[in-house]
Motif scaffolding. Structure first.
Motif, short mmCIF file in Angstrom:
data_model
loop_
_atom_site.label_atom_id
_atom_site.label_comp_id
_atom_site.label_asym_id
_atom_site.label_seq_id
_atom_site.Cartn_x
_atom_site.Cartn_y
_atom_site.Cartn_z
N GLY B 63 33.31 40.03 47.40
CA GLY B 63 33.81 39.73 46.00
C GLY B 63 34.73 38.48 46.08
O GLY B 63 35.26 38.10 44.94
N TYR B 64 34.82 38.04 47.35
CA TYR B 64 36.05 36.72 47.25
C TYR B 64 35.46 35.83 47.99
O TYR B 64 34.51 35.76 48.86
N VAL B 78 38.21 34.71 43.33
CA VAL B 78 38.06 35.82 43.00
C VAL B 78 36.96 36.17 41.94
O VAL B 78 36.88 35.45 40.94
N GLN B 82 33.65 41.06 42.58
CA GLN B 82 34.77 41.91 43.12
C GLN B 82 35.07 42.94 41.87
O GLN B 82 35.58 42.51 40.84
N PRO B 85 39.59 43.94 40.72
CA PRO B 85 40.44 42.76 41.37
C PRO B 85 41.83 42.84 41.13
O PRO B 85 42.58 42.14 41.67
#
Lengths: 114, 113
Positions: B63-64, B78, B82, B85
């Protein structure tokens, strides 16, 4: 698996009393050991490190730490606590095998009461 | 004075949005890192970079995304992938001599709204 343990979520001491924040680790070889401090909504600040040599290392703000190889511990100490020492403290360990990753403990919150 | 600058200090993200956190250092450090901090969980490594144009996934990279086009800069994106977050994000750097400690930025607090 390599790990760092800070067995106390929080430590409370009175101002002027000695303080100890505990850290033990499970890392192979001869790791490098660090302590960092974090104040609210701030990044971590380096306090001190152990590389080799004398088991008692001195750092910033009057803090010191004692390395014990047989107990795989690296406890942070200060002879006389100040209210301004209240913060979150992290122990960290980096293997000496040339890697780039540092393992952090979960942190211990220190409360110093006036 | 040398140091690491993170911006913004506070960031709000809507569902489905990508956001980018900035990290710039003028310490001439080769290695840079991104950590996520959640209450009671310490620091978890997202990504790290040892040299320009090279980076590796850490323990929680899903997710990054990151880039390292310049030695001084290591931005973190981000993404909408994600799912959770909201956290405090810390950037750090250090010299490549292995026993040196980190220098940390002051952090970015990301909140999903």
């Amino acid at each position: 698996a390599q790990s760092v343990a800070q067995p106390e979520d929080q430590v409370k001491v009175a101002e002027g009393n000695p303080l100890t924040v505990k850290c033990t680790y499970s890392v192979s070889g001869n790791p490098y050991l660090f302590w960092y401090v974090q104040y609210p909504n701030r990044g971590l600040q380096f306090l001190l490190k152990y590389i080799t040599g004398d088991n008692l290392v001195k750092g910033s703000y009057g803090f010191e730490a004692e390395f014990n190889k047989s107990q795989t511990s690296f406890h942070l100490k200060k002879p006389s606590a100040l209210v301004s020492d209240s913060a979150l403290y992290f122990c960290a360990v980096r293997p000496d095998t040339g890697g780039f990753k540092t393992i952090f403990g979960a942190g211990t919150r220190l409360f110093v009461k006036a | 004075d040398g140091g690491i600058t993170q911006s913004p200090k506070y960031l709000f993200r809507k569902e489905g949005q990508n956001v980018t956190l900035s990290c710039e250092q003028n310490l001439n450090h080769d290695a840079m890192y991104w950590y996520r901090q959640d209450p009671g969980q310490g620091l978890r490594l997202i990504y790290y970079s040892q040299i320009v144009n090279d980076f590796q996934k850490g323990d929680i990279a899903e997710g990054y995304s990151v880039s390292r086009e310049k030695k001084e800069s290591f931005p973190l994106t981000v993404t909408s992938a994600q799912k959770n977050p909201t956290a405090f994000y810390l950037c750090a750097s250090r010299a490549t001599v292995n026993y040196y400690g980190y220098t940390f930025g002051s952090g970015t607090r990301l909140t999903v709204v």
